[in-house]
Design a protein around this motif. Structure first.
Motif, PDB file in Angstrom:
ATOM      1  N   ASP A  28       1.733 -13.308   9.087  1.00  0.00           N
ATOM      2  CA  ASP A  28       0.994 -12.210   8.454  1.00  0.00           C
ATOM      3  C   ASP A  28       1.801 -11.356   7.482  1.00  0.00           C
ATOM      4  O   ASP A  28       1.233 -10.715   6.612  1.00  0.00           O
ATOM      5  N   TRP A  29       3.110 -11.287   7.647  1.00  0.00           N
ATOM      6  CA  TRP A  29       3.894 -10.320   6.890  1.00  0.00           C
ATOM      7  C   TRP A  29       4.936 -10.953   5.985  1.00  0.00           C
ATOM      8  O   TRP A  29       5.887 -10.288   5.584  1.00  0.00           O
ATOM      9  N   SER A  30       4.784 -12.185   5.611  1.00  0.00           N
ATOM     10  CA  SER A  30       5.824 -12.838   4.812  1.00  0.00           C
ATOM     11  C   SER A  30       5.811 -12.409   3.347  1.00  0.00           C
ATOM     12  O   SER A  30       6.850 -12.408   2.703  1.00  0.00           O
ATOM     13  N   SER A  31       4.666 -12.025   2.809  1.00  0.00           N
ATOM     14  CA  SER A  31       4.561 -11.649   1.398  1.00  0.00           C
ATOM     15  C   SER A  31       4.701 -10.149   1.215  1.00  0.00           C
ATOM     16  O   SER A  31       4.207  -9.365   2.022  1.00  0.00           O
ATOM     17  N   SER A  32       5.330  -9.774   0.100  1.00  0.00           N
ATOM     18  CA  SER A  32       5.443  -8.347  -0.210  1.00  0.00           C
ATOM     19  C   SER A  32       4.086  -7.795  -0.618  1.00  0.00           C
ATOM     20  O   SER A  32       3.179  -8.558  -0.953  1.00  0.00           O
ATOM     21  N   ILE A  33       3.979  -6.486  -0.655  1.00  0.00           N
ATOM     22  CA  ILE A  33       2.681  -5.892  -1.019  1.00  0.00           C
ATOM     23  C   ILE A  33       2.336  -6.173  -2.472  1.00  0.00           C
ATOM     24  O   ILE A  33       1.165  -6.149  -2.829  1.00  0.00           O
ATOM     25  N   LEU A  34       3.297  -6.459  -3.300  1.00  0.00           N
ATOM     26  CA  LEU A  34       3.008  -6.774  -4.695  1.00  0.00           C
ATOM     27  C   LEU A  34       2.617  -8.230  -4.897  1.00  0.00           C
ATOM     28  O   LEU A  34       2.085  -8.590  -5.934  1.00  0.00           O
ATOM     29  N   ASP A  35       2.868  -9.074  -3.910  1.00  0.00           N
ATOM     30  CA  ASP A  35       2.475 -10.485  -3.991  1.00  0.00           C
ATOM     31  C   ASP A  35       1.221 -10.789  -3.186  1.00  0.00           C
ATOM     32  O   ASP A  35       0.694 -11.887  -3.247  1.00  0.00           O
ATOM     33  N   GLN A  36       0.728  -9.818  -2.440  1.00  0.00           N
ATOM     34  CA  GLN A  36      -0.457 -10.053  -1.623  1.00  0.00           C
ATOM     35  C   GLN A  36      -1.680  -9.894  -2.487  1.00  0.00           C
ATOM     36  O   GLN A  36      -1.778  -8.980  -3.292  1.00  0.00           O
ATOM     37  N   ASP A  37      -2.646 -10.775  -2.347  1.00  0.00           N
ATOM     38  CA  ASP A  37      -3.882 -10.667  -3.114  1.00  0.00           C
ATOM     39  C   ASP A  37      -5.062 -10.239  -2.257  1.00  0.00           C
ATOM     40  O   ASP A  37      -6.150 -10.059  -2.758  1.00  0.00           O
ATOM     41  N   ALA A  38      -4.851 -10.039  -0.952  1.00  0.00           N
ATOM     42  CA  ALA A  38      -5.955  -9.688  -0.068  1.00  0.00           C
ATOM     43  C   ALA A  38      -6.589  -8.368  -0.456  1.00  0.00           C
ATOM     44  O   ALA A  38      -7.804  -8.208  -0.363  1.00  0.00           O
ATOM     45  N   GLY A  39      -5.813  -7.413  -0.881  1.00  0.00           N
ATOM     46  CA  GLY A  39      -6.348  -6.105  -1.227  1.00  0.00           C
ATOM     47  C   GLY A  39      -6.969  -6.039  -2.605  1.00  0.00           C
ATOM     48  O   GLY A  39      -7.559  -5.042  -2.976  1.00  0.00           O
ATOM     49  N   LEU A  40      -6.873  -7.112  -3.394  1.00  0.00           N
ATOM     50  CA  LEU A  40      -7.369  -7.075  -4.755  1.00  0.00           C
ATOM     51  C   LEU A  40      -8.785  -7.582  -4.895  1.00  0.00           C
ATOM     52  O   LEU A  40      -9.341  -7.544  -5.977  1.00  0.00           O
ATOM     53  N   THR A  41      -9.383  -8.044  -3.840  1.00  0.00           N
ATOM     54  CA  THR A  41     -10.746  -8.584  -3.957  1.00  0.00           C
ATOM     55  C   THR A  41     -11.754  -7.548  -3.611  1.00  0.00           C
ATOM     56  O   THR A  41     -11.507  -6.532  -3.076  1.00  0.00           O
TER      57      THR A  41
END
Length: 168
Positions: A155-168
């Protein structure tokens, strides 16, 4: 019986009888029923889409294999009290829109945004931690422990700038 005023129907002054007014009320009842049926159809489509999303596996086979055998992490583990205090001091206050985030997620976000460890885009958090260690920076060991846990891998491997979950 006094005539009533409506828009568009009746004589040049827009006057109609109460009889056509009753027909208008019935028509609006039919419209309301059609609108309600349409809303129910849209809701059914959304429910079907949600069911399809939840039926899909959340993790890939590779992720599950990578996480296999790793220890699980407890969010309130006292090992992370020290870094949590430093994280809170760095944040200065409770960030807005963060009610659903655990203290571990806050710790990782502060790590992501700390420029002392270099850029965080295009790397996993663990790769960034290792790069920072290799160039002589002193990244927190607690962050490495978190990232080497089952949850860290899944769940936590990607940084917040690489996560796309919050962009949809």
């Amino acid at each position: 019986m006094a005539p009533s005023r409506t828009s568009g129907a009746g004589n040049a002054l827009g006057l109609t009888s109460t009889k056509s007014r009753a027909a208008s009320v019935r028509a609006s009842g039919k419209r309301a029923a059609k609108l309600s049926a349409a809303a129910q159809a849209v809701e059914a489509v959304h429910a079907a889409e949600h069911a399809a999303e939840s039926a899909q596996p959340k993790y890939t086979r590779e992720q599950l294999k990578k996480a296999e055998g790793l220890p699980s992490i407890h969010i309130d583990d006292p090992r992370f009290d020290g870094i949590w205090q430093r994280t809170r001091k760095t944040m200065g206050m409770q960030p807005i829109h963060s009610e659903d985030l655990s203290r571990i997620e806050h710790i990782l976000r502060v790590f992501d945004l700390d420029p002392a460890f270099g850029p965080c885009m295009g790397l996993t958090r663990l790769e960034r931690w290792e790069r920072a260690k290799d160039i002589g920076n002193d990244p927190p060991n607690e962050v490495r422990e978190i990232l080497l846990s089952r949850e860290g891998v899944l769940d936590w491997s990607s940084s917040i700038l690489d996560q796309d979950a919050g962009l949809t």
